[in-house]
Motif scaffolding. Structure first.
Motif, PDB file in Angstrom:
ATOM      1  N   UNK A   1       3.869   1.198  -2.186  1.00  0.00           N
ATOM      2  CA  UNK A   1       3.712   1.575  -3.584  1.00  0.00           C
ATOM      3  C   UNK A   1       2.678   2.697  -3.634  1.00  0.00           C
ATOM      4  N   UNK A   2       2.907   3.691  -4.475  1.00  0.00           N
ATOM      5  CA  UNK A   2       1.906   4.757  -4.623  1.00  0.00           C
ATOM      6  C   UNK A   2       2.512   6.146  -4.654  1.00  0.00           C
ATOM      7  N   UNK A   3       1.621   7.132  -4.634  1.00  0.00           N
ATOM      8  CA  UNK A   3       2.014   8.534  -4.793  1.00  0.00           C
ATOM      9  C   UNK A   3       2.975   9.001  -3.713  1.00  0.00           C
ATOM     10  N   UNK A   4       2.650   8.684  -2.442  1.00  0.00           N
ATOM     11  CA  UNK A   4       3.506   9.161  -1.351  1.00  0.00           C
ATOM     12  C   UNK A   4       4.842   8.415  -1.325  1.00  0.00           C
ATOM     13  N   UNK A   5       4.809   7.147  -1.699  1.00  0.00           N
ATOM     14  CA  UNK A   5       6.069   6.382  -1.783  1.00  0.00           C
ATOM     15  C   UNK A   5       6.963   7.011  -2.851  1.00  0.00           C
ATOM     16  N   UNK A   6       6.364   7.378  -3.986  1.00  0.00           N
ATOM     17  CA  UNK A   6       7.141   8.034  -5.049  1.00  0.00           C
ATOM     18  C   UNK A   6       7.647   9.392  -4.592  1.00  0.00           C
ATOM     19  N   UNK A   7       6.783  10.092  -3.874  1.00  0.00           N
ATOM     20  CA  UNK A   7       7.153  11.423  -3.383  1.00  0.00           C
ATOM     21  C   UNK A   7       8.351  11.309  -2.423  1.00  0.00           C
ATOM     22  N   UNK A   8       8.334  10.310  -1.550  1.00  0.00           N
ATOM     23  CA  UNK A   8       9.425  10.115  -0.587  1.00  0.00           C
ATOM     24  C   UNK A   8      10.739   9.888  -1.342  1.00  0.00           C
TER      25      UNK A   8
ATOM     26  N   UNK B   1       0.847  -1.191   0.000  1.00  0.00           N
ATOM     27  CA  UNK B   1       0.000   0.000   0.000  1.00  0.00           C
ATOM     28  C   UNK B   1       0.883   1.242   0.000  1.00  0.00           C
ATOM     29  N   UNK B   2       0.258   2.400  -0.033  1.00  0.00           N
ATOM     30  CA  UNK B   2       1.021   3.650  -0.034  1.00  0.00           C
ATOM     31  C   UNK B   2       1.423   4.022   1.408  1.00  0.00           C
ATOM     32  N   UNK B   3       2.312   4.970   1.550  1.00  0.00           N
ATOM     33  CA  UNK B   3       2.649   5.531   2.857  1.00  0.00           C
ATOM     34  C   UNK B   3       1.493   6.465   3.229  1.00  0.00           C
ATOM     35  N   UNK B   4       0.810   6.146   4.336  1.00  0.00           N
ATOM     36  CA  UNK B   4      -0.414   6.898   4.637  1.00  0.00           C
ATOM     37  C   UNK B   4      -0.386   7.662   5.947  1.00  0.00           C
ATOM     38  N   UNK B   5       0.441   7.261   6.878  1.00  0.00           N
ATOM     39  CA  UNK B   5       0.358   7.871   8.216  1.00  0.00           C
ATOM     40  C   UNK B   5       1.691   7.721   8.959  1.00  0.00           C
ATOM     41  N   UNK B   6       1.679   8.217  10.183  1.00  0.00           N
ATOM     42  CA  UNK B   6       2.895   8.211  11.017  1.00  0.00           C
ATOM     43  C   UNK B   6       3.444   6.789  11.204  1.00  0.00           C
ATOM     44  N   UNK B   7       2.552   5.812  11.396  1.00  0.00           N
ATOM     45  CA  UNK B   7       3.100   4.470  11.661  1.00  0.00           C
ATOM     46  C   UNK B   7       3.754   3.881  10.404  1.00  0.00           C
ATOM     47  N   UNK B   8       3.270   4.263   9.216  1.00  0.00           N
ATOM     48  CA  UNK B   8       3.951   3.843   7.982  1.00  0.00           C
ATOM     49  C   UNK B   8       5.344   4.485   7.903  1.00  0.00           C
TER      50      UNK B   8
END
Ligand code: HEM
Length: 127
Positions: free
Chosen positions: A99-106, A3-10
Motif C-alpha cells: 500500500x502506498x505511493x509506489x504501489x499506486x504508481x506501479x 507497506x509500500x514497494x521500497x526496494x528490489x526485493x519488494x
C-alpha cells in the motif's frame, strides 16, 4: 501491516507473485506455456529490471515491450479481455502485498502501458 514497494526485493516479491497468478490463469497461461525454466528465469530477471526502472529510475532496463508484444500478438492475438485480466491480476497482487505511493504508481504505470499497448497493437501505423 502492509507497506509500500521500497526496494528490489519488494519488486521481486511483486513480480514473482504476479507470475504465479498468471501461470495459473486459464486465459493468460497459454502465452507462457512454451517457456522453459531458463526462459522463465531470464524473463523474470527482465521484469525485475523493468519495474525497478519504472518505479525507481534505476536505468537497468533496455527493452522494447511494444515490439515484443507485437511479435506475440502476431502469433497469438492479445485481445481486450487479455489486457483486462492482466490488469485485474496485477492490481490484485499489488494490493494484496503493498500500500502506498509506489504501489499506486506501479498500478498506474501498468494501466497506462496496457491501454497504449492495446491501442498500438490494433493500429499498426502507431509506432
Ligand atoms: C494480456 C497482456 C499481456 C500478455 C499476454 C503478455 C505476455 C508477455 C510475454 C509472453 C512476454 C515474453 C516475451 C518473450 O520474451 O518471449 C512478455 C514480455 C514483457 N511484457 Fe508482457 N504481456 C502482456 C501485457 C503486458 C503489460 C500491460 C506490460 C506492462 C506493464 C507488459 C510488460 C512486459 C515487458 C516489460 C516484457 C519484457 C520485454 C522485453 O523483452 O524486454 N506486458 N509479455
Amino acid at each position: 501491516m502492509k507497506k509500500d514497494i521500497e526496494n528490489r526485493s519488494d519488486i521481486e516479491l511483486l513480480v514473482n507473485c504476479f507470475y504465479v497468478e498468471l501461470k495459473n490463469d486459464a486465459l493468460l497461461k497459454p502465452y507462457f506455456q512454451h517457456f522453459t525454466e531458463k526462459q522463465w528465469h531470464n524473463y523474470l530477471e527482465r521484469m525485475y529490471l523493468f519495474w525497478e526502472n519504472a518505479l525507481f529510475h534505476s536505468g537497468g532496463y533496455f527493452g522494447n515491450p511494444l515490439k515484443t508484444h507485437r511479435e506475440i500478438d502476431s502469433k497469438n492475438k492479445i485481445l481486450h479481455k487479455h489486457f483486462k485480466r492482466w490488469l485485474q491480476l496485477f492490481f490484485k497482487v499489488t494490493d494484496s502485498h503493498f500500500v502506498g505511493t509506489f504501489a499506486n504508481h506501479a498500478k498506474q504505470h501498468a494501466y497506462n502501458i496496457a491501454v497504449v499497448m492495446e491501442l498500438k497493437l490494433k493500429d499498426k501505423n502507431l509506432s
